[in-house]
Design a protein around this motif. Structure first.
Motif, PDB file in Angstrom:
ATOM      1  N   PHE A  14      26.663  43.197   8.359  1.00 29.09           N
ATOM      2  CA  PHE A  14      27.456  43.690   9.488  1.00 29.09           C
ATOM      3  C   PHE A  14      28.067  45.063   9.216  1.00 29.09           C
ATOM      4  N   ARG A  15      27.390  45.876   8.463  1.00 31.51           N
ATOM      5  CA  ARG A  15      27.907  47.224   8.187  1.00 31.51           C
ATOM      6  C   ARG A  15      27.777  48.084   9.448  1.00 31.51           C
ATOM      7  N   MET A  16      28.691  49.027   9.580  1.00 32.75           N
ATOM      8  CA  MET A  16      28.721  49.877  10.763  1.00 32.75           C
ATOM      9  C   MET A  16      27.776  51.068  10.600  1.00 32.75           C
ATOM     10  N   HIS A  17      26.838  51.201  11.537  1.00 31.15           N
ATOM     11  CA  HIS A  17      25.878  52.305  11.530  1.00 31.15           C
ATOM     12  C   HIS A  17      26.168  53.246  12.685  1.00 31.15           C
ATOM     13  N   ASP A  18      25.906  54.512  12.474  1.00 28.28           N
ATOM     14  CA  ASP A  18      26.067  55.515  13.518  1.00 28.28           C
ATOM     15  C   ASP A  18      24.698  56.118  13.827  1.00 28.28           C
ATOM     16  N   GLY A  19      24.293  56.073  15.100  1.00 25.51           N
ATOM     17  CA  GLY A  19      22.991  56.620  15.466  1.00 25.51           C
ATOM     18  C   GLY A  19      21.925  55.549  15.527  1.00 25.51           C
ATOM     19  N   ARG A  20      20.699  55.961  15.839  1.00 33.84           N
ATOM     20  CA  ARG A  20      19.613  55.000  16.040  1.00 33.84           C
ATOM     21  C   ARG A  20      19.014  54.549  14.707  1.00 33.84           C
TER      22      ARG A  20
END
Length: 392
Positions: free
Chosen positions: A9-15
């Motif tokens: 559940f790590r937070m990703h930014d972008g596609r």
């Protein structure tokens, strides 16, 4: 207790792509299903936007209630063509496809024999059906046939359930033997192609093309749109009689809202790109072969993988696997660990998803980094391993 960061559940930014920005850190990404590098492709995104402009963000109800839209039938015709069968039917979720279709087609008078490593959705469908369930050891077709001899005579119908490419081990079944076995025992064969669509075969048509079998001999082809086809949803492909039956009997189709138009548009465009650019499949397979070759040369245990879209590096216990994934992220490599209870306690692994977009340099870096850090970890006692992760 050891204050080890939870690697999920790590937070990703972008596609999702070959690289990612996760928790503010740039990393090479090997945890995306984007096998054909179509997520974000301008043609796919344009088709999704066009579908929204024409149909909105929702069709408003189930397809029997809200009526059909041309985009659904176009997508289903393309999927049937991909598999070389008469027709196909799309569902709003890949997992729900297996659950509702297996639950619909079989009942307590029937028998389902599935590979021990079959996906959770197959197992949940079996539970829903109420059919007698028997597992055979992974890809052990001798045992499969022995179990059919024992159980088949006591049941009305029988179905064998396997995957085209196994999502945890990255290996494949022997389809010719499976077809011979199912014919001898008057059983249906269901093949889950979630990870083999767009991956196996020269043109990405799946395991039927890879192993040169007649696809019409398989009663039920199942697939998802969320892997190679850069969308979401699931489908069944097969005879027209099967599809017509599911349209009026499968609860997950009858009583569920239709797939969002944007997803149908994206998947249809992805299928069209696949047909026009089979070189994407070749690039994917070349990358998989390179990863496998480099990993073996580095002394990594890649298990049964054939080097297609999934390569698992076996790491052992949960602690080692989790700490390894966290350390790799700190060094710029994002790969999600698979740990108990998804696999046995001593069968932990890092599961690398290979895509057509990965570069040779990214693959070589990932393999070298994994081999180095795993070697270091195996020299550390478990407590020290946890303290090091916690900064102690």
């Amino acid at each position: 207790m050891l204050k080890i960061d939870v690697p999920f559940f790590r937070m990703h930014d972008g596609r999702a792509s070959d690289t990612t920005m996760v928790d503010g850190r740039h990393a090479i990404n090997f945890s995306t299903y984007d096998y054909l590098a179509l997520n974000g492709d301008r043609r796919v995104t344009a088709a999704a936007k066009e579908a929204i402009d024409r149909y909105g963000t929702s069709v408003g109800a189930s397809r029997p209630t809200a009526g059909e839209r041309p985009i659904y039938r176009e997508l289903e015709a393309a999927l049937a063509k991909l598999h070389g069968v008469e027709d196909a039917l799309c569902f709003v979720s890949g997992h729900a496809t297996n659950v509702t279709v297996i639950g619909c087609l079989l009942s307590k008078k029937d028998l389902i024999i599935s590979d021990a490593l079959a996906h959770n959705s197959i197992l949940e469908g079996i539970k829903l059906s109420g059919a007698t369930s028997v597992l055979f050891p992974h890809n052990d077709l001798d045992t499969l046939e022995a179990l059919l001899r024992e159980h088949r005579p006591r049941h009305r119908r029988a179905m064998i359930a396997v995957e085209g490419l196994y999502s945890m081990d990255g290996d494949v079944p022997d389809m010719r033997r499976l077809l011979a076995i199912k014919r001898r025992h008057d059983a249906w064969l269901m093949v889950d192609e979630a990870h083999s669509d767009g991956v196996l075969g020269e043109h990405g048509r799946g395991i039927a093309e890879e192993q040169d079998i007649d696809p019409t001999e398989v009663e039920i082809w199942m697939g998802t749109l969320s892997k190679a086809f850069a969308a979401t949803g699931g489908y069944i492909a097969g005879s027209r009689a099967l599809i017509e039956f599911l349209k009026i009997q499968a609860p997950g189709f009858l009583y569920s809202v239709g797939m969002p138009p944007a997803m149908a548009g994206a998947a249809l465009a992805a299928l069209q790109v696949l047909e026009q650019e089979p070189g994407r499949v070749a690039a994917l397979r070349a990358n998989g072969a390179l990863f496998l070759q480099r990993a073996r040369a580095a002394g990594l245990d890649v298990g049964l993988s054939i080097g297609a879209s999934v390569v698992s590096v076996m790491t052992g216990d949960t602690l080692t696997t989790t700490v390894l994934a966290n350390r790799l992220l700190q060094q710029g490599l994002y790969v999600v660990p698979i740990i108990f209870p998804a696999v046995g306690e001593k069968q932990g692994r890092l599961r690398f998803f290979i895509t057509a977009r990965h570069t040779a340099q990214q693959i070589e870096t990932a393999v070298d980094m994994t081999a180095r850090e795993l070697s270091r970890l195996r020299k550390e006692p478990p407590v020290a391993m946890g303290l090091a992760q916690a900064g102690g």
